[in-house]
Design an enzyme around this catalytic site. Structure first.
Site, PDB file in Angstrom:
ATOM      1  N   THR A 141       0.800  -1.232   0.000  1.00 58.87           N
ATOM      2  CA  THR A 141       0.000   0.000   0.000  1.00 58.87           C
ATOM      3  C   THR A 141       0.832   1.282   0.000  1.00 58.87           C
ATOM      4  O   THR A 141       0.284   2.381  -0.003  1.00 58.87           O
ATOM      5  CB  THR A 141      -0.957   0.017   1.211  1.00 58.87           C
ATOM      6  OG1 THR A 141      -0.181  -0.252   2.374  1.00 58.87           O
ATOM      7  CG2 THR A 141      -2.053  -1.027   1.087  1.00 58.87           C
ATOM      8  N   VAL A 181      15.677  14.563  -0.244  1.00 58.37           N
ATOM      9  CA  VAL A 181      15.802  14.267  -1.674  1.00 58.37           C
ATOM     10  C   VAL A 181      14.672  14.928  -2.468  1.00 58.37           C
ATOM     11  O   VAL A 181      14.923  15.622  -3.464  1.00 58.37           O
ATOM     12  CB  VAL A 181      15.808  12.737  -1.906  1.00 58.37           C
ATOM     13  CG1 VAL A 181      15.831  12.427  -3.391  1.00 58.37           C
ATOM     14  CG2 VAL A 181      16.996  12.110  -1.201  1.00 58.37           C
ATOM     15  N   GLU A 201      15.695  23.616   6.320  1.00 57.17           N
ATOM     16  CA  GLU A 201      15.985  22.245   6.761  1.00 57.17           C
ATOM     17  C   GLU A 201      16.339  22.267   8.247  1.00 57.17           C
ATOM     18  O   GLU A 201      17.161  23.062   8.684  1.00 57.17           O
ATOM     19  CB  GLU A 201      17.153  21.686   5.920  1.00 57.17           C
ATOM     20  CG  GLU A 201      17.734  20.392   6.398  1.00 57.17           C
ATOM     21  CD  GLU A 201      16.713  19.255   6.554  1.00 57.17           C
ATOM     22  OE1 GLU A 201      16.050  18.915   5.571  1.00 57.17           O
ATOM     23  OE2 GLU A 201      16.593  18.733   7.677  1.00 57.17           O
ATOM     24  N   ARG A 265       7.938  10.879   4.208  1.00 53.00           N
ATOM     25  CA  ARG A 265       6.760  10.073   3.877  1.00 53.00           C
ATOM     26  C   ARG A 265       6.608   8.976   4.918  1.00 53.00           C
ATOM     27  O   ARG A 265       7.593   8.570   5.527  1.00 53.00           O
ATOM     28  CB  ARG A 265       6.911   9.474   2.463  1.00 53.00           C
ATOM     29  CG  ARG A 265       7.003  10.572   1.406  1.00 53.00           C
ATOM     30  CD  ARG A 265       7.055  10.002   0.011  1.00 53.00           C
ATOM     31  NE  ARG A 265       5.914   9.199  -0.348  1.00 53.00           N
ATOM     32  CZ  ARG A 265       4.746   9.669  -0.783  1.00 53.00           C
ATOM     33  NH1 ARG A 265       4.562  10.982  -0.904  1.00 53.00           N
ATOM     34  NH2 ARG A 265       3.758   8.850  -1.109  1.00 53.00           N
ATOM     35  N   HIS A 437      36.489   3.465 -23.087  1.00 53.33           N
ATOM     36  CA  HIS A 437      37.101   4.792 -23.064  1.00 53.33           C
ATOM     37  C   HIS A 437      36.651   5.583 -24.280  1.00 53.33           C
ATOM     38  O   HIS A 437      36.614   5.032 -25.371  1.00 53.33           O
ATOM     39  CB  HIS A 437      38.629   4.665 -23.063  1.00 53.33           C
ATOM     40  CG  HIS A 437      39.320   5.995 -23.133  1.00 53.33           C
ATOM     41  ND1 HIS A 437      39.411   6.817 -22.039  1.00 53.33           N
ATOM     42  CD2 HIS A 437      39.901   6.635 -24.167  1.00 53.33           C
ATOM     43  CE1 HIS A 437      40.047   7.922 -22.386  1.00 53.33           C
ATOM     44  NE2 HIS A 437      40.350   7.842 -23.684  1.00 53.33           N
TER      45      HIS A 437
HETATM   46  C1  LIG Z   1       7.994  13.308  -5.498  1.00 54.48           C
HETATM   47  C2  LIG Z   1       8.582  11.920  -5.331  1.00 54.48           C
HETATM   48  C3  LIG Z   1       9.688  11.565  -6.062  1.00 54.48           C
HETATM   49  C4  LIG Z   1      10.219  10.291  -5.925  1.00 54.48           C
HETATM   50  N1  LIG Z   1      11.311   9.960  -6.676  1.00 54.48           N
HETATM   51  C5  LIG Z   1      11.841   8.734  -6.551  1.00 54.48           C
HETATM   52  C6  LIG Z   1      12.952   8.348  -7.345  1.00 54.48           C
HETATM   53  O1  LIG Z   1      13.456   9.108  -8.156  1.00 54.48           O
HETATM   54  N2  LIG Z   1      13.458   7.112  -7.184  1.00 54.48           N
HETATM   55  C7  LIG Z   1      12.924   6.230  -6.270  1.00 54.48           C
HETATM   56  O2  LIG Z   1      13.417   5.111  -6.156  1.00 54.48           O
HETATM   57  N3  LIG Z   1      11.866   6.569  -5.521  1.00 54.48           N
HETATM   58  C8  LIG Z   1      11.320   7.779  -5.633  1.00 54.48           C
HETATM   59  N4  LIG Z   1      10.220   8.114  -4.895  1.00 54.48           N
HETATM   60  C9  LIG Z   1       9.675   7.104  -3.960  1.00 54.48           C
HETATM   61  C10 LIG Z   1       8.831   6.065  -4.718  1.00 54.48           C
HETATM   62  O3  LIG Z   1       7.790   6.723  -5.380  1.00 54.48           O
HETATM   63  C11 LIG Z   1       8.306   5.025  -3.756  1.00 54.48           C
HETATM   64  O4  LIG Z   1       9.385   4.444  -3.060  1.00 54.48           O
HETATM   65  C12 LIG Z   1       7.554   3.937  -4.494  1.00 54.48           C
HETATM   66  O5  LIG Z   1       6.463   4.455  -5.206  1.00 54.48           O
HETATM   67  C13 LIG Z   1       7.062   2.882  -3.498  1.00 54.48           C
HETATM   68  O6  LIG Z   1       6.363   1.902  -4.165  1.00 54.48           O
HETATM   69  P1  LIG Z   1       5.238   1.059  -3.438  1.00 54.48           P
HETATM   70  O7  LIG Z   1       4.776   0.056  -4.431  1.00 54.48           O
HETATM   71  O8  LIG Z   1       5.706   0.594  -2.131  1.00 54.48           O
HETATM   72  O9  LIG Z   1       4.070   2.079  -3.107  1.00 54.48           O
HETATM   73  P2  LIG Z   1       3.296   3.201  -3.934  1.00 54.48           P
HETATM   74  O10 LIG Z   1       3.978   3.565  -5.168  1.00 54.48           O
HETATM   75  O11 LIG Z   1       2.985   4.228  -2.925  1.00 54.48           O
HETATM   76  O12 LIG Z   1       1.957   2.468  -4.348  1.00 54.48           O
HETATM   77  C14 LIG Z   1       1.005   2.058  -3.420  1.00 54.48           C
HETATM   78  C15 LIG Z   1      -0.329   1.930  -4.120  1.00 54.48           C
HETATM   79  O13 LIG Z   1      -1.253   1.276  -3.243  1.00 54.48           O
HETATM   80  C16 LIG Z   1      -2.539   1.800  -3.500  1.00 54.48           C
HETATM   81  N5  LIG Z   1      -3.375   1.487  -2.333  1.00 54.48           N
HETATM   82  C17 LIG Z   1      -3.178   1.855  -1.041  1.00 54.48           C
HETATM   83  N6  LIG Z   1      -4.155   1.346  -0.267  1.00 54.48           N
HETATM   84  C18 LIG Z   1      -4.991   0.659  -1.070  1.00 54.48           C
HETATM   85  C19 LIG Z   1      -6.186  -0.093  -0.853  1.00 54.48           C
HETATM   86  N7  LIG Z   1      -6.714  -0.245   0.363  1.00 54.48           N
HETATM   87  N8  LIG Z   1      -6.782  -0.682  -1.918  1.00 54.48           N
HETATM   88  C20 LIG Z   1      -6.270  -0.545  -3.163  1.00 54.48           C
HETATM   89  N9  LIG Z   1      -5.131   0.165  -3.415  1.00 54.48           N
HETATM   90  C21 LIG Z   1      -4.501   0.743  -2.392  1.00 54.48           C
HETATM   91  C22 LIG Z   1      -2.270   3.294  -3.700  1.00 54.48           C
HETATM   92  O14 LIG Z   1      -3.320   3.915  -4.409  1.00 54.48           O
HETATM   93  C23 LIG Z   1      -0.964   3.264  -4.485  1.00 54.48           C
HETATM   94  O15 LIG Z   1      -1.190   3.315  -5.875  1.00 54.48           O
HETATM   95  C24 LIG Z   1       9.633   9.362  -5.018  1.00 54.48           C
HETATM   96  C25 LIG Z   1       8.507   9.727  -4.285  1.00 54.48           C
HETATM   97  C26 LIG Z   1       7.983  10.980  -4.434  1.00 54.48           C
HETATM   98  C27 LIG Z   1       6.759  11.361  -3.646  1.00 54.48           C
END
Ligand SMILES: Cc1cc2nc3c(=O)[nH]c(=O)nc-3n(C[C@H](O)[C@H](O)[C@H](O)COP(=O)(O)OP(=O)(O)OC[C@H]3O[C@@H](n4cnc5c(N)ncnc54)[C@H](O)[C@@H]3O)c2cc1C
Length: 450
Positions: A141, A181, A201, A265, A437
């Site tokens: 999630t 970041v 910060e 986060r 290179h």
């Molecule tokens: C601005 C920003 C920039 C970032 N840049 C980077 C980067 O450059 N490189 C990097 O590695 N990471 C980056 N990150 C972090 C990265 O986005 C997360 O680490 C990654 O998305 C985590 O993946 P995840 O699958 O754990 O969760 P998420 O991507 O958060 O996906 C979780 C999903 O679960 C769904 N969900 C939740 N509860 C329910 C429910 N009850 N029923 C159905 N669906 C549900 C949500 O809608 C969501 O779509 C960034 C984050 C942000 C905010």
């Protein structure tokens, strides 16, 4: 029908798990309440990097004369930059949807709720009017923006990363609360676009746990470009665009047209019936073992929900480990030895493995090998007046245990060091690799000869 695998959340952890499980012949159902691709594709990694690339192109053209190329009065079309970002997101999320279909994953668009776990381990999940059963459950999630209880914030129209990515207009000035970041990537973007940027910060350095020396070099570079930094400053109030900050007994107000909140986060663990399972928590997330199993053997947690790394590539690897474990072939499980961290500023900064600060805190002896990026011919050719550093950290027995790079394309080069660290390579083994290179990557080999 009882599915082999049910996955809640369609971000990098969830869609990777779904794809791998279904490709491996497991009947798989994936629940996503918003958009497939999760935070990463829709409002994180991909949209930020798309915007940052437009900024990089603009910066390059602004400084074209350094390369004896004339480009008079370069300008940009901001709404089109946002539209291009949306197009890229749409294309990539469509790709995920196609993959799910190709592999036969059942995708349910809706909010899933865990209803319970029977004595034989069967998990029941409700979504809309339907209920579903599964032998294994993957909790994916993700995470959400932390909103700290700063006085006045709740009454203020502030941005989080989500709103910043949707803006149709460039603010004249921006106060960013949080120089981690995400904060620094937005600082870089808006600075390139001409916005007056302030970064507040609370810690005494930007970029959290990344290498201190390189973080300070990057900060100095951005300070030269006009970003104002307030390190060691605590935000005590926000009223409209007025951000009150405090350091020791000094307090003052920083004004901006917009305020962007990026202080971190936190895992999403509430609102979907997780408490019915009673899995053991860890920090503000969920405790898992090396196979991503929670305290219940057929319930796995992958990605940001574990509160461990909060990076998309970690989420992907954890999902792969969990699915392999369900298939009975997980091997040693998840390794966190070499998870690269990258900041896509311009120049980029990237690190993998141990930092000097960590090793000092742990009392572990180490040696540092360090070279300016200018020792790479290719870097000099492509970075007129640009500076950067390659820093490698070796253990007493010369095993590579850390690498930290400032300079483009650090995000690509860090993979080489990550490989060496994950495989426990000694300096000599890495030296024996033939690098093409002229490439900037040669700097890694060169640094080992220092
Ligand atoms: C601005 C920003 C920039 C970032 N840049 C980077 C980067 O450059 N490189 C990097 O590695 N990471 C980056 N990150 C972090 C990265 O986005 C997360 O680490 C990654 O998305 C985590 O993946 P995840 O699958 O754990 O969760 P998420 O991507 O958060 O996906 C979780 C999903 O679960 C769904 N969900 C939740 N509860 C329910 C429910 N009850 N029923 C159905 N669906 C549900 C949500 O809608 C969501 O779509 C960034 C984050 C942000 C905010």
């Amino acid at each position: 029908m009882k599915y082999d695998v049910a996955i809640i959340g369609g971000g990098p952890a969830g869609y990777t798990a779904a794809e791998r499980a279904a490709a491996g012949g497991l009947s798989t159902i994936l629940f996503e309440k918003n958009a497939l691709g999760g935070v990463c594709l829709n409002e994180g990694c991909v949209p930020t990097k798309t915007l940052l690339y437009s900024a990089k192109v603009y910066d390059t053209i602004k400084h074209a004369q350094k390369y004896a190329v004339k480009a008079e009065n370069p300008t940009f079309d901001f709404p089109k930059i946002i539209a291009r970002k949306n197009k890229v997101v749409k294309k990539l999320t469509a790709g995920i949807r196609m993959k799910m279909t190709e592999h036969g994953v059942v995708v349910v668009n809706g909010e899933a709720e865990i209803k319970g776990r029977a004595a034989d381990g069967t998990i029941t999940i409700a979504c809309g009017e339907e209920t579903y059963e599964a032998a294994n459950l993957l909790l994916c999630t993700g995470s959400e923006t932390v909103i700290p209880p700063i006085p006045g914030l709740a009454e203020t129209e502030y941005w989080t990363s989500r709103e910043a990515l949707q803006t149709k207009e460039l603010p004249a000035s921006l106060v960013i609360i949080g120089g981690g970041v995400i904060g620094m990537e937005f600082a870089s973007f808006f600075n390139s676009m001409g916005t007056e940027v302030h970064v507040v910060e609370m810690l005494d350095k930007i970029l959290g746990p990344m290498d201190k020396e390189l973080s300070e070099m990057l900060q100095a570079e951005y300070a030269k470009r006009g970003i104002k930094f307030y390190l060691g400053h605590k935000v005590t109030a926000v009223h409209g665009g007025e951000v009150t900050v405090e350091k020791e007994d000094e307090s003052f107000v920083i004004s901006g047209e917009k305020v962007l909140l990026s202080v971190g986060r936190r895992p999403v663990t509430k609102g979907f019936g997780l408490e019915t399972l009673g899995v053991e928590p860890f920090r503000n997330g969920i405790k898992v073992n090396q196979y991503m199993q929670t305290s219940l053997p057929n319930v796995y947690a992958c990605g940001d929900i574990t509160a461990f790394s909060l990076l998309a590539h970690t989420a992907v690897s954890e999902a792969e480990v969990a699915v392999k474990h369900i298939q009975g072939k997980a091997g040693d499980g998840m390794s966190y030895k070499a998870i690269p961290g990258v900041v896509y500023t311009n120049p980029e900064i990237a690190g993998v493995g141990k930092t000097e600060e960590e090793l000092q805190a742990e009392g572990i002896p180490y040696t540092v090998k360090k070279l300016p990026m200018a020792f790479s011919g290719r870097f000099v050719a492509e970075n007129e007046q640009g500076s950067g550093v390659c820093k490698l950290i070796l253990a007493e027995d010369e095993t590579v245990i850390g690498a930290h790079l400032l300079g483009n394309p650090a995000s690509e080069l860090i993979v080489i060091a990550g490989l060496a660290i994950e495989k426990g390579m000694k300096a000599d083994e890495l030296r024996s690799i033939v690098f093409p290179h002229p490439t900037v990557g040669e700097i890694i080999k060169e640094t080992l000869f220092v």
